[in-house]
Design a protein around this motif. Structure first.
Motif, PDB file in Angstrom:
ATOM      1  N   THR A   1       0.840  -1.179   0.119  1.00 50.71           N
ATOM      2  CA  THR A   1       0.044  -0.116   0.135  1.00 50.71           C
ATOM      3  C   THR A   1       0.738   1.250   0.106  1.00 50.71           C
ATOM      4  N   CYS A   2       0.318   2.229   0.263  1.00 52.19           N
ATOM      5  CA  CYS A   2       0.975   3.746   0.438  1.00 52.19           C
ATOM      6  C   CYS A   2       1.908   3.859   1.297  1.00 52.19           C
ATOM      7  N   THR A   3       1.537   2.892   2.658  1.00 56.65           N
ATOM      8  CA  THR A   3       2.394   3.167   3.900  1.00 56.65           C
ATOM      9  C   THR A   3       2.797   1.927   4.394  1.00 56.65           C
ATOM     10  N   SER A   4       2.451   0.552   3.830  1.00 58.36           N
ATOM     11  CA  SER A   4       2.865  -0.645   4.363  1.00 58.36           C
ATOM     12  C   SER A   4       3.253  -1.764   3.175  1.00 58.36           C
ATOM     13  N   ALA A   5       3.991  -2.787   3.825  1.00 52.08           N
ATOM     14  CA  ALA A   5       4.108  -3.969   2.909  1.00 52.08           C
ATOM     15  C   ALA A   5       4.291  -5.255   3.834  1.00 52.08           C
ATOM     16  N   ASP A   6       4.040  -6.194   2.943  1.00 53.11           N
ATOM     17  CA  ASP A   6       4.295  -7.490   3.489  1.00 53.11           C
ATOM     18  C   ASP A   6       5.612  -8.297   3.092  1.00 53.11           C
ATOM     19  N   LEU A   7       6.738  -8.436   3.695  1.00 53.20           N
ATOM     20  CA  LEU A   7       8.034  -9.126   3.324  1.00 53.20           C
ATOM     21  C   LEU A   7       7.703 -10.585   3.276  1.00 53.20           C
ATOM     22  N   THR A   8       7.952 -11.151   2.307  1.00 50.59           N
ATOM     23  CA  THR A   8       8.091 -12.633   2.277  1.00 50.59           C
ATOM     24  C   THR A   8       9.270 -13.359   1.816  1.00 50.59           C
ATOM     25  N   TRP A   9       9.670 -14.400   2.412  1.00 48.83           N
ATOM     26  CA  TRP A   9      10.677 -15.156   1.980  1.00 48.83           C
ATOM     27  C   TRP A   9      10.724 -16.521   2.378  1.00 48.83           C
ATOM     28  N   THR A  10      11.619 -17.353   1.882  1.00 47.12           N
ATOM     29  CA  THR A  10      11.628 -19.131   1.991  1.00 47.12           C
ATOM     30  C   THR A  10      12.749 -19.196   2.702  1.00 47.12           C
ATOM     31  N   SER A  11      12.671 -19.926   4.082  1.00 49.42           N
ATOM     32  CA  SER A  11      13.619 -20.281   4.987  1.00 49.42           C
ATOM     33  C   SER A  11      13.745 -21.922   5.163  1.00 49.42           C
ATOM     34  N   ALA A  12      14.617 -22.418   5.652  1.00 54.22           N
ATOM     35  CA  ALA A  12      14.690 -23.984   5.781  1.00 54.22           C
ATOM     36  C   ALA A  12      13.852 -24.154   7.156  1.00 54.22           C
ATOM     37  N   ALA A  13      13.184 -25.245   7.164  1.00 50.50           N
ATOM     38  CA  ALA A  13      12.032 -25.375   8.282  1.00 50.50           C
ATOM     39  C   ALA A  13      12.883 -25.162   9.720  1.00 50.50           C
ATOM     40  N   GLY A  14      12.020 -24.429  10.522  1.00 46.20           N
ATOM     41  CA  GLY A  14      12.392 -24.235  11.580  1.00 46.20           C
ATOM     42  C   GLY A  14      13.327 -23.060  11.932  1.00 46.20           C
ATOM     43  N   LYS A  15      13.721 -22.348  10.995  1.00 43.38           N
ATOM     44  CA  LYS A  15      14.581 -21.324  10.846  1.00 43.38           C
ATOM     45  C   LYS A  15      14.092 -19.899  11.352  1.00 43.38           C
ATOM     46  N   GLN A  16      14.653 -19.358  12.106  1.00 40.57           N
ATOM     47  CA  GLN A  16      14.122 -17.694  12.060  1.00 40.57           C
ATOM     48  C   GLN A  16      15.200 -16.687  11.520  1.00 40.57           C
TER      49      GLN A  16
ATOM     50  N   THR B   1       5.202  -1.190   8.551  1.00 40.29           N
ATOM     51  CA  THR B   1       4.336  -0.013   8.702  1.00 40.29           C
ATOM     52  C   THR B   1       5.009   1.110   8.597  1.00 40.29           C
ATOM     53  N   GLY B   2       4.141   2.371   8.290  1.00 37.79           N
ATOM     54  CA  GLY B   2       4.998   3.609   8.362  1.00 37.79           C
ATOM     55  C   GLY B   2       5.710   4.178   7.376  1.00 37.79           C
ATOM     56  N   LEU B   3       5.526   3.518   5.864  1.00 35.25           N
ATOM     57  CA  LEU B   3       6.172   3.822   5.079  1.00 35.25           C
ATOM     58  C   LEU B   3       5.754   4.969   4.159  1.00 35.25           C
ATOM     59  N   THR B   4       6.371   5.510   3.356  1.00 36.93           N
ATOM     60  CA  THR B   4       6.227   6.670   2.447  1.00 36.93           C
ATOM     61  C   THR B   4       5.689   6.175   1.252  1.00 36.93           C
ATOM     62  N   ALA B   5       4.483   7.022   0.828  1.00 33.99           N
ATOM     63  CA  ALA B   5       3.949   6.614  -0.602  1.00 33.99           C
ATOM     64  C   ALA B   5       5.061   6.950  -1.648  1.00 33.99           C
ATOM     65  N   ASN B   6       4.728   6.143  -2.639  1.00 35.19           N
ATOM     66  CA  ASN B   6       5.451   6.181  -3.975  1.00 35.19           C
ATOM     67  C   ASN B   6       6.953   6.342  -3.624  1.00 35.19           C
ATOM     68  N   THR B   7       7.436   5.664  -3.069  1.00 27.35           N
ATOM     69  CA  THR B   7       9.077   5.547  -2.486  1.00 27.35           C
ATOM     70  C   THR B   7       9.821   4.060  -2.675  1.00 27.35           C
ATOM     71  N   ASN B   8      10.930   4.129  -3.194  1.00 26.67           N
ATOM     72  CA  ASN B   8      11.515   2.974  -3.054  1.00 26.67           C
ATOM     73  C   ASN B   8      12.242   2.451  -1.783  1.00 26.67           C
ATOM     74  N   TYR B   9      12.249   1.271  -1.674  1.00 29.15           N
ATOM     75  CA  TYR B   9      12.871   0.469  -0.372  1.00 29.15           C
ATOM     76  C   TYR B   9      13.521  -0.627  -0.662  1.00 29.15           C
ATOM     77  N   ASP B  10      14.695  -0.869   0.117  1.00 31.54           N
ATOM     78  CA  ASP B  10      15.356  -2.038  -0.044  1.00 31.54           C
ATOM     79  C   ASP B  10      15.276  -2.848   1.129  1.00 31.54           C
ATOM     80  N   PHE B  11      15.075  -4.097   1.252  1.00 34.25           N
ATOM     81  CA  PHE B  11      15.135  -5.019   2.510  1.00 34.25           C
ATOM     82  C   PHE B  11      16.284  -5.989   2.269  1.00 34.25           C
TER      83      PHE B  11
END
Length: 285
Positions: A37-52, A80-90
């Motif tokens: 959205t303009c202010t939020s996103a869900d980050l997803t990835w795949t890890s080995a079972a049981g890993k944090q 959350t707390g992001l800015t609209a129309n802005t590029n982010y790295d994670f």
């Protein structure tokens, strides 16, 4: 070994001491950002079972280690707390006991809307001294606050509001909306007519019935003389959907208007005769 780098092998007598490597702890894969959205996103990835995992994010191009950190989490991770129309790295790294994998990077851009201002302006009946207009911005999209400039030096707030004008004129009304995706403005011309005793003869005598109705309405009113009369029915955007004229009213108008073919909703009946104007809200069932 190769001297001068942190990847050199070090030999002591007959023993080789290799440099630290994270390769024993597998890195996460398939990094992605969803539900943006303009202010939020869900980050997803795949890890080995049981890993944090360790997560860090910031504005595009930021130096890792200086971003916002979220430690020992699993996918997905909402930010959350992001800015609209802005590029982010994670970045994401997995933990393996006392070990940590190499960091993996991905990027995304927050949304830029929708945010769209929209409003209707419905005049009431004029009196000898003023006319009140009802403003409604509920059709706006993406707004959390509403600011009005009524074009006569007065302002207001709220998704709906009424404003009373004290002089006949065409006013430029501006609505400014603000929301998570930014700000948007819309200006419209609002025609205020019929204020004062001479002009008010039509509005004082105006009768429209039945109202609401699914078929015909009977419209009656007095005129100052044998002026021609023009009647128009407008939707709430100001567009004419019906219009007809009658000549030589001889001081009184009495006729039926068929609105049976109009869609259900609220309309404005506008009456013009000479220099006089009057308005009446009608409801089509």
């Amino acid at each position: 070994g190769v001297l001068g780098t942190d990847q050199a092998d070090y030999f002591v007598d007959d023993f080789c001491v290799p440099p630290y490597s994270a390769n024993g702890c597998a890195s996460p894969t398939l990094l992605s950002a969803v539900n943006i959205t303009c202010t939020s996103a869900d980050l997803t990835w795949t890890s080995a079972a049981g890993k944090q995992s360790l997560v860090e994010y910031g504005l595009a191009g930021y130096a890792r280690g200086t971003g916002t950190k979220v430690n020992y989490v699993t996918s997905p991770q909402s930010i959350t707390g992001l800015t609209a129309n802005t590029n982010y790295d994670f970045y994401v790294a997995d933990t393996c006991g006392n070990d940590t994998s190499a960091w993996v990077k991905s990027s995304f851009k927050t949304a830029n809307g929708p945010i769209t201002a929209a409003f209707t302006a419905v005049p009431g009946l004029p009196t000898a001294i003023d006319l009140t207009v009802a403003f409604d911005a509920s059709a706006s999209v993406g707004a959390t606050s509403y600011s009005w400039d009524f074009g006569d030096g007065n302002t207001g707030t709220g998704v709906t509001t009424n404003h009373t004008y004290t002089a006949n004129s065409s006013y430029t009304v501006k609505l400014t909306i603000t929301g998570p995706c930014g700000t948007n403005t819309l200006s419209k011309i609002v025609d205020v007519q019929g204020i004062n005793i001479e002009e008010n003869i039509i509005s004082r005598s105006l009768s429209v019935y039945p109202n609401p109705t699914a078929g015909q309405i009977r419209v009656t009113f007095e005129t100052a003389s044998s002026e021609d009369v023009s009647l128009s029915i407008q939707d709430l955007s100001g567009k004419n959907v019906l219009r007809f004229e009658e000549s030589n009213t001889n001081g009184r108008f009495d006729n039926y208007v068929d609105i049976s073919k109009l869609a259900r909703g609220v309309y404005m009946l506008k009456i013009e005769s000479g220099s006089m104007k009057a308005f009446k809200r009608i409801v089509k069932q």
